[in-house]
Write a protein that holds these residues in place. Structure first.
Motif, short mmCIF file in Angstrom:
data_model
loop_
_atom_site.label_atom_id
_atom_site.label_comp_id
_atom_site.label_asym_id
_atom_site.label_seq_id
_atom_site.Cartn_x
_atom_site.Cartn_y
_atom_site.Cartn_z
N TYR A 140 0.95 -0.97 -0.12
CA TYR A 140 -0.07 -0.16 -0.09
C TYR A 140 0.89 1.44 0.05
CZ TYR A 140 -3.89 -3.03 1.73
OH TYR A 140 -4.72 -4.04 1.95
N GLY A 194 -7.78 2.07 2.78
CA GLY A 194 -8.68 3.07 2.38
C GLY A 194 -8.82 4.28 2.97
N VAL A 205 -3.86 3.30 -0.40
CA VAL A 205 -4.34 2.34 -1.53
C VAL A 205 -3.41 1.44 -1.84
CG1 VAL A 205 -5.65 4.39 -2.63
CG2 VAL A 205 -3.17 4.09 -3.33
N GLU A 219 -2.45 6.79 -8.77
CA GLU A 219 -3.41 6.04 -8.27
C GLU A 219 -4.16 6.48 -7.09
OE1 GLU A 219 -5.33 2.17 -8.19
OE2 GLU A 219 -4.21 3.45 -9.49
N ARG A 222 -6.80 9.43 -8.22
CA ARG A 222 -7.88 9.28 -8.84
C ARG A 222 -8.65 8.22 -8.23
NH1 ARG A 222 -7.83 4.75 -11.86
NH2 ARG A 222 -6.14 3.52 -11.96
N THR A 223 -8.38 7.57 -7.16
CA THR A 223 -9.05 6.06 -6.46
C THR A 223 -9.59 6.69 -5.36
OG1 THR A 223 -7.23 4.63 -7.68
CG2 THR A 223 -8.79 4.01 -5.92
N SER A 224 -11.05 6.05 -5.20
CA SER A 224 -11.73 6.43 -4.06
C SER A 224 -12.02 5.01 -3.44
CB SER A 224 -13.07 7.07 -4.26
OG SER A 224 -12.89 8.27 -4.74
N PRO A 225 -11.18 4.42 -2.75
CA PRO A 225 -11.44 3.05 -2.28
C PRO A 225 -12.38 2.96 -1.39
CG PRO A 225 -9.49 4.03 -1.16
CD PRO A 225 -9.66 4.89 -2.32
#
Length: 549
Positions: A140, A194, A205, A219, A222-225
């Protein structure tokens, strides 16, 4: 985010399924305006993660009576003699060896050392030291300045936890890694996947080991875990899905939750047993002052003079080479090199990794790393050549008297050097390899850290809000209250913390702290005094620039 007491306790439920002999529980952590806060009560791993929780503790196996006792307290803090009922239960579980510690690895020097350096450390630690395949681990980005690794294993109990910490410390000392060994203290909390980092607003992430910085940040941006529903979900993802440590009935959809942490987890297979790192070596009786009789000096020197390390200053440098005659069995010195194994020896010749540390026809100890000591099976009077370097895993050859003499002469002669010695060994049929020799020709013997001066300088980051060492606490004090609040000795401690990153970043930090009162000549003399002090040999490869005018 501000979280009230009821929210912090919202994951705790007063009922558990009947028939449980033990209840797997954790403590959640929160970040509030005043800093990190722990939930006063323990929750089962199957309870929902409460709103605002960002960290979780190891797993504690409570008895049903212990778990239900928490219901006697309205908020969990009305406990005599301790801070909360949760801490009391944690202490009891630690005393009874009822704690399972998920193995995490973390390094906070991501922005300094780079992603791939950290990945190399993590891979070597998991595969060579823990015997766990790195591809089974989950990697992570923390959301700020760290990379985390979740290893699909636990250690069970306080003895194993302490062994894990000692292994991590030894690993860092031997290869120069910078892992956060404070993770392996009791009751440590670790960031949940998250969760958004409060400083950067980026989430923790999952990343791939081969990703570089730009890909990692992209990553995270742009990521919404999704946040885990429960801590059991985190365990399932790391140990069952990724680590494949599953029970025979793991595929059964009707498997009911039970007290052994997770219904699909083979707990026996998931627990890692670490052997004791203690090495039984003789401590020599020769611990006194320089002998009065000249005839006693050689033996005294084999144990008491400056040791030869095949590994010192290995980063970025060629390999070391030493030719020696073994003079006795392995030993350790009190308060010397963290008790590392030493071999009494007579050196025909030796040249260290940076070309500066040499031995020429003299008696002295040979230092052995944790990797090299198990390979050492050489008897007194045997002749040995050892080729070492940054990996701390050396090539060790038993050679003839003539070969040892020739290699020693090649190492110390003006016309020779390490290249000549290695060429001789290769001609005689020894597999000397090629790793660790980035330079070529006569340049190779003279390469040192000075050759890296054109590299981008390393950064000294602000001290953390919760410093993990005394030196970092002093750094934070200087940054918040002014460097003049530190004594001279305290400024030395901070300088020592920074010089590992080089002269220039250390100089820049002091210049920033002093501001308009910065005095270049005084700072130059101050730092030079540390670098050239014989008590600080770890800074011998730091280049001192010309005195400012």
């Amino acid at each position: 985010m501000t979280t009230n007491t009821s929210a912090r306790s919202s994951a705790y439920s007063t009922t558990i399924p009947s028939g449980w002999d033990a209840v797997p529980c954790i403590q959640f952590g929160f970040t509030e305006n005043k800093g990190p806060i722990r939930s006063p009560k323990l929750s089962t791993v199957f309870d929902p993660v409460p709103e605002g929780a960002n960290t979780a503790s190891p797993v504690y196996l409570l008895t049903p009576d212990e778990y239900h006792r928490q219901a006697e307290f309205e908020n969990g803090y009305e406990v005599s003699g301790t801070t909360s009922i949760g801490k009391e239960l944690q202490d009891t579980c630690e005393d009874d060896n009822r704690v399972f510690y998920p193995i995490h690895i973390e390094s906070d020097v991501y922005h300094d050392a780079g992603a791939q350096t950290l990945i190399n450390w993590f891979r070597e630690f998991t595969e060579d030291w823990l015997d766990v395949p790195f591809h089974d681990c989950t990697v992570y980005f923390s959301g700020n300045r760290s990379i985390h690794v979740h290893v699909p294993r636990f250690v069970h109990g306080e003895t194993q936890r302490e062994r894990l910490k000692e292994q991590a410390k030894t690993f860092c000392e031997e290869i120069g890694a910078e892992l956060d060994v404070g993770l392996y203290d009791a009751k440590q909390l670790f960031r949940l996947p998250g969760v958004t980092h409060e400083s950067s607003t980026l989430p923790k992430v999952t990343i791939e080991p081969e990703w570089e910085h730009d890909r990692i940040i992209s990553e995270a941006t742009r990521t919404s875990p999704e946040l885990p529903v429960s801590y059991a979900e985190v365990l399932r993802d790391v140990l069952v899905h990724r680590g494949k440590v599953t029970t025979p009935s793991a595929q059964s959809p009707s498997a009911e939750p039970h007290a052994e942490i997770h219904p699909n987890l083979d707990l026996d297979a998931a627990v890692l047993e670490l052997d004791s790192d203690e090495r039984v070596v003789e401590t020599p009786l020769i611990e006194g002052d320089y002998p009065e009789s000249a005839s006693d000096v050689p033996k005294w020197a084999q144990y008491r003079t400056k040791e030869f390390s095949p590994y010192a200053f290995g980063a970025g440098n060629p390999r070391s080479v030493a030719a020696l005659r073994v003079k006795g069995g392995a030993f350790a010195r009190r308060d010397k090199r963290n008790g590392d194994t030493m071999i009494p020896a007579y050196f025909y010749g030796a040249v260290g990794c940076n070309g500066k540390f040499t031995k020429e026809q003299e008696h002295a100890p040979l230092q052995l790393s944790k990797k090299d000591y198990p390979k050492w099976d050489h008897e007194p009077e045997e002749k040995v050549v050892i080729i070492g370097g940054q990996s701390r895993s050396s090539r060790i050859f038993s050679v003839s008297s003539w070969e040892a003499t020739e290699v020693g002469h090649a190492l110390i002669s003006d016309e020779g050097g390490r290249d000549t010695a290695l060429d001789c060994l290769a001609e005689w049929g020894y597999d000397v390899g090629t790793s660790g020799s980035p330079a070529s020709g006569s340049e190779r013997a003279n390469t040192s850290r000075a050759a890296t001066l054109d590299e981008e300088p390393r950064t000294i980051w602000l001290a953390r809000e919760n410093p993990r060492t005394e030196a970092e606490a002093l750094q934070r004090k200087a940054e918040l209250d002014g460097i003049d609040t530190l004594s001279h000795k305290e400024r030395i401690r901070v300088a020592c913390r920074h010089l590992g990153k080089g002269w220039q970043p250390t100089w820049k930090w002091f210049e920033k702290q002093y501001g308009s009162t910065f005095k270049p000549e005084i700072t130059w003399q101050f730092l030079r005094g540390i670098v050239e002090d014989s008590d600080f040999v770890e800074y011998n490869d730091v280049d001192v620039p010309p005195k400012p005018t």
